[in-house]
Design a protein around this motif. Structure first.
Motif, PDB file in Angstrom:
ATOM      1  N   PHE A   1       0.794  -1.247   0.054  1.00  0.00           N
ATOM      2  CA  PHE A   1      -0.119  -0.006   0.013  1.00  0.00           C
ATOM      3  C   PHE A   1       0.888   1.370   0.059  1.00  0.00           C
ATOM      4  O   PHE A   1       2.010   1.366   0.745  1.00  0.00           O
ATOM      5  CB  PHE A   1      -0.916  -0.053   1.229  1.00  0.00           C
ATOM      6  CG  PHE A   1      -1.706   1.281   1.343  1.00  0.00           C
ATOM      7  CD1 PHE A   1      -2.706   1.672   0.705  1.00  0.00           C
ATOM      8  CD2 PHE A   1      -1.243   2.256   2.372  1.00  0.00           C
ATOM      9  CE1 PHE A   1      -3.585   2.661   0.951  1.00  0.00           C
ATOM     10  CE2 PHE A   1      -2.068   3.277   2.534  1.00  0.00           C
ATOM     11  CZ  PHE A   1      -2.902   3.600   1.846  1.00  0.00           C
ATOM     12  N   GLY A   2       0.605   2.437  -0.783  1.00  0.00           N
ATOM     13  CA  GLY A   2       0.926   3.437  -0.696  1.00  0.00           C
ATOM     14  C   GLY A   2       0.546   4.639  -1.618  1.00  0.00           C
ATOM     15  O   GLY A   2       0.003   4.229  -2.705  1.00  0.00           O
ATOM     16  N   MET A   3       0.083   5.746  -1.201  1.00  0.00           N
ATOM     17  CA  MET A   3      -0.547   6.538  -2.120  1.00  0.00           C
ATOM     18  C   MET A   3       0.306   7.204  -3.138  1.00  0.00           C
ATOM     19  O   MET A   3      -0.105   7.230  -4.408  1.00  0.00           O
ATOM     20  CB  MET A   3      -0.943   7.871  -1.296  1.00  0.00           C
ATOM     21  CG  MET A   3      -2.055   7.313  -0.524  1.00  0.00           C
ATOM     22  SD  MET A   3      -3.679   6.483  -0.921  1.00  0.00           S
ATOM     23  CE  MET A   3      -4.807   8.095  -1.520  1.00  0.00           C
ATOM     24  N   SER A   4       1.699   7.216  -2.970  1.00  0.00           N
ATOM     25  CA  SER A   4       2.350   7.681  -4.244  1.00  0.00           C
ATOM     26  C   SER A   4       2.457   6.841  -5.347  1.00  0.00           C
ATOM     27  O   SER A   4       2.662   7.076  -6.531  1.00  0.00           O
ATOM     28  CB  SER A   4       3.981   8.038  -3.735  1.00  0.00           C
ATOM     29  OG  SER A   4       4.351   6.679  -3.226  1.00  0.00           O
ATOM     30  N   GLY A   5       2.445   5.381  -5.099  1.00  0.00           N
ATOM     31  CA  GLY A   5       2.065   4.468  -6.020  1.00  0.00           C
ATOM     32  C   GLY A   5       0.947   4.569  -6.967  1.00  0.00           C
ATOM     33  O   GLY A   5       0.664   4.406  -8.149  1.00  0.00           O
ATOM     34  N   ASN A   6      -0.289   4.995  -6.453  1.00  0.00           N
ATOM     35  CA  ASN A   6      -1.455   5.328  -7.066  1.00  0.00           C
ATOM     36  C   ASN A   6      -1.264   6.770  -7.919  1.00  0.00           C
ATOM     37  O   ASN A   6      -1.763   6.625  -9.061  1.00  0.00           O
ATOM     38  CB  ASN A   6      -2.446   5.982  -6.155  1.00  0.00           C
ATOM     39  CG  ASN A   6      -2.950   4.839  -4.848  1.00  0.00           C
ATOM     40  OD1 ASN A   6      -2.790   3.531  -5.464  1.00  0.00           O
ATOM     41  ND2 ASN A   6      -3.312   5.115  -3.706  1.00  0.00           N
ATOM     42  N   LEU A   7      -0.399   7.637  -7.625  1.00  0.00           N
ATOM     43  CA  LEU A   7      -0.277   8.534  -8.389  1.00  0.00           C
ATOM     44  C   LEU A   7       0.715   8.221  -9.531  1.00  0.00           C
ATOM     45  O   LEU A   7       0.552   8.815 -10.551  1.00  0.00           O
ATOM     46  CB  LEU A   7       0.318   9.686  -7.526  1.00  0.00           C
ATOM     47  CG  LEU A   7      -0.227  10.401  -6.415  1.00  0.00           C
ATOM     48  CD1 LEU A   7       0.330  11.335  -5.745  1.00  0.00           C
ATOM     49  CD2 LEU A   7      -1.441  11.067  -7.127  1.00  0.00           C
TER      50      LEU A   7
ATOM     51  N   ILE B   1       2.975   2.601   7.053  1.00  0.00           N
ATOM     52  CA  ILE B   1       1.925   1.494   7.345  1.00  0.00           C
ATOM     53  C   ILE B   1       2.319   0.490   6.385  1.00  0.00           C
ATOM     54  O   ILE B   1       2.436  -0.926   7.324  1.00  0.00           O
ATOM     55  CB  ILE B   1       0.477   1.914   6.778  1.00  0.00           C
ATOM     56  CG1 ILE B   1       0.179   3.499   7.501  1.00  0.00           C
ATOM     57  CG2 ILE B   1      -0.405   0.930   6.715  1.00  0.00           C
ATOM     58  CD1 ILE B   1      -1.149   3.819   6.704  1.00  0.00           C
ATOM     59  N   SER B   2       2.607   0.329   5.254  1.00  0.00           N
ATOM     60  CA  SER B   2       2.819  -1.090   4.760  1.00  0.00           C
ATOM     61  C   SER B   2       4.438  -1.339   4.886  1.00  0.00           C
ATOM     62  O   SER B   2       4.602  -2.749   5.190  1.00  0.00           O
ATOM     63  CB  SER B   2       2.522  -0.787   3.164  1.00  0.00           C
ATOM     64  OG  SER B   2       2.581  -1.914   2.325  1.00  0.00           O
ATOM     65  N   GLY B   3       5.506  -0.416   4.627  1.00  0.00           N
ATOM     66  CA  GLY B   3       6.673  -0.905   4.821  1.00  0.00           C
ATOM     67  C   GLY B   3       7.072  -1.406   6.298  1.00  0.00           C
ATOM     68  O   GLY B   3       7.465  -2.522   6.729  1.00  0.00           O
ATOM     69  N   LEU B   4       6.467  -0.846   7.296  1.00  0.00           N
ATOM     70  CA  LEU B   4       6.775  -1.107   8.506  1.00  0.00           C
ATOM     71  C   LEU B   4       5.826  -2.414   9.152  1.00  0.00           C
ATOM     72  O   LEU B   4       6.439  -3.271   9.723  1.00  0.00           O
ATOM     73  CB  LEU B   4       6.324   0.043   9.575  1.00  0.00           C
ATOM     74  CG  LEU B   4       7.200   1.242   9.698  1.00  0.00           C
ATOM     75  CD1 LEU B   4       6.666   2.266  10.799  1.00  0.00           C
ATOM     76  CD2 LEU B   4       8.850   0.637  10.002  1.00  0.00           C
ATOM     77  N   SER B   5       4.828  -2.700   8.428  1.00  0.00           N
ATOM     78  CA  SER B   5       4.132  -3.752   8.925  1.00  0.00           C
ATOM     79  C   SER B   5       4.720  -5.032   7.972  1.00  0.00           C
ATOM     80  O   SER B   5       4.363  -6.101   8.715  1.00  0.00           O
ATOM     81  CB  SER B   5       2.606  -3.717   8.479  1.00  0.00           C
ATOM     82  OG  SER B   5       2.561  -3.531   6.875  1.00  0.00           O
ATOM     83  N   ASN B   6       5.439  -4.906   6.925  1.00  0.00           N
ATOM     84  CA  ASN B   6       6.282  -5.867   6.317  1.00  0.00           C
ATOM     85  C   ASN B   6       7.524  -5.997   7.098  1.00  0.00           C
ATOM     86  O   ASN B   6       8.515  -6.625   6.370  1.00  0.00           O
ATOM     87  CB  ASN B   6       6.477  -5.518   4.807  1.00  0.00           C
ATOM     88  CG  ASN B   6       5.096  -5.918   4.061  1.00  0.00           C
ATOM     89  OD1 ASN B   6       4.240  -6.698   4.559  1.00  0.00           O
ATOM     90  ND2 ASN B   6       4.753  -5.196   3.208  1.00  0.00           N
ATOM     91  N   LEU B   7       8.096  -5.097   8.052  1.00  0.00           N
ATOM     92  CA  LEU B   7       9.291  -5.236   8.802  1.00  0.00           C
ATOM     93  C   LEU B   7      10.549  -4.760   7.807  1.00  0.00           C
ATOM     94  O   LEU B   7      11.460  -5.485   7.678  1.00  0.00           O
ATOM     95  CB  LEU B   7       9.645  -6.613   9.329  1.00  0.00           C
ATOM     96  CG  LEU B   7       8.448  -6.959  10.312  1.00  0.00           C
ATOM     97  CD1 LEU B   7       8.768  -8.269  10.890  1.00  0.00           C
ATOM     98  CD2 LEU B   7       8.458  -6.098  11.424  1.00  0.00           C
ATOM     99  N   GLN B   8      10.047  -3.991   7.013  1.00  0.00           N
ATOM    100  CA  GLN B   8      11.313  -3.395   6.117  1.00  0.00           C
ATOM    101  C   GLN B   8      12.259  -2.397   6.581  1.00  0.00           C
ATOM    102  O   GLN B   8      11.780  -1.422   6.938  1.00  0.00           O
ATOM    103  CB  GLN B   8      10.645  -2.839   4.675  1.00  0.00           C
ATOM    104  CG  GLN B   8       9.738  -4.026   3.824  1.00  0.00           C
ATOM    105  CD  GLN B   8       9.119  -3.413   2.705  1.00  0.00           C
ATOM    106  OE1 GLN B   8       9.236  -2.104   2.470  1.00  0.00           O
ATOM    107  NE2 GLN B   8       8.329  -4.255   1.915  1.00  0.00           N
ATOM    108  N   TRP B   9      13.483  -2.623   6.603  1.00  0.00           N
ATOM    109  CA  TRP B   9      14.361  -1.833   7.099  1.00  0.00           C
ATOM    110  C   TRP B   9      14.307  -0.596   6.685  1.00  0.00           C
ATOM    111  O   TRP B   9      14.473   0.526   7.286  1.00  0.00           O
ATOM    112  CB  TRP B   9      15.736  -2.495   7.260  1.00  0.00           C
ATOM    113  CG  TRP B   9      16.764  -1.790   7.749  1.00  0.00           C
ATOM    114  CD1 TRP B   9      17.950  -0.997   6.968  1.00  0.00           C
ATOM    115  CD2 TRP B   9      17.184  -1.340   8.978  1.00  0.00           C
ATOM    116  NE1 TRP B   9      18.750  -0.234   7.707  1.00  0.00           N
ATOM    117  CE2 TRP B   9      18.326  -0.208   9.135  1.00  0.00           C
ATOM    118  CE3 TRP B   9      16.512  -1.339  10.132  1.00  0.00           C
ATOM    119  CZ2 TRP B   9      18.697   0.295  10.171  1.00  0.00           C
ATOM    120  CZ3 TRP B   9      16.774  -0.765  11.529  1.00  0.00           C
ATOM    121  CH2 TRP B   9      18.202  -0.104  11.380  1.00  0.00           C
ATOM    122  N   PRO B  10      14.498  -0.424   5.236  1.00  0.00           N
ATOM    123  CA  PRO B  10      14.344   0.937   4.468  1.00  0.00           C
ATOM    124  C   PRO B  10      13.329   1.742   4.854  1.00  0.00           C
ATOM    125  O   PRO B  10      13.166   3.250   5.123  1.00  0.00           O
ATOM    126  CB  PRO B  10      14.236   0.621   3.115  1.00  0.00           C
ATOM    127  CG  PRO B  10      15.088  -0.598   3.228  1.00  0.00           C
ATOM    128  CD  PRO B  10      14.755  -1.403   4.307  1.00  0.00           C
TER     129      PRO B  10
END
Length: 185
Positions: free
Chosen positions: A31-37, A152-161
């Motif tokens: 999920f991410g709004m910039s991806g929608n744009l 929201i999406s990156g932290l829920s997927n435990l992504q370090w970046p």
């Protein structure tokens, strides 16, 4: 029916967000709004001018529904589910914002000084919005996503970046509010 006009408790909203993130994770999406744009710009033909927009946008059509849902949900919430459009902020904050020239602080959700119809004749406000919009767009592209995508999406997927990006977003916000904002206003 008064409960409709009250904000949802954090544990209801948080559980709903966690459920949606779990569904997206199980479906292999993020999920991410910039991806929608990006998807919307590609749909409108931006792929003819920049390689960044050359991707299979049809695989991201579901993302456009997220953006449409955010717009419709925001409209419904602000026009039909909000009893008081003012933001509940402390009296000290209201006084401080009013001393900076934001007379609508505490009585309106969006400051009229930045978002009212008068900004079209105020070059300082237009300049601030243009520079701010450019910096947000540049930052979202440079960070590989926007605040909603990373937080929201990156932290829920435990992504370090995403953790580093969120720390950077908060640090940048603090620098803006405590150091740059008083210099601008």
């Amino acid at each position: 029916m008064d409960w409709i006009y009250e904000p949802w408790p954090w544990y209801v909203s948080g559980a709903a967000i966690a459920f949606v993130m779990l569904l997206l994770l199980l479906m292999g999406n993020s999920f991410g709004m910039s991806g929608n744009l990006r998807t919307f710009c590609t749909l409108c033909g931006a792929d003819r001018h920049a390689d960044f927009f050359k991707f299979d946008w049809k695989a991201q059509r579901w993302n456009l529904l997220v953006a449409l849902g955010a717009v419709i949900g925001g409209f419904l919430a602000s026009n039909y589910l909000t009893a008081d459009p003012a933001v509940a902020i402390s009296a000290n904050t209201v006084n401080e914002l009013q001393s900076l020239g934001f007379e609508s602080a505490g009585s309106a959700y969006l400051p009229e000084e930045l978002f009212g119809s008068g900004i079209w004749s105020d070059f300082k406000a237009l300049g601030l919005l243009a520079v701010g919009g450019f910096l947000v767009g540049f930052g979202a592209r440079y960070a590989g996503g926007c605040t909603s995508g990373h937080a929201i999406s990156g932290l829920s997927n435990l992504q370090w970046p995403s953790l580093l990006a969120v720390i950077g977003f908060f640090a940048g916000g603090m620098i803006m509010i405590y150091f740059l904002f008083p210099l601008i206003f």
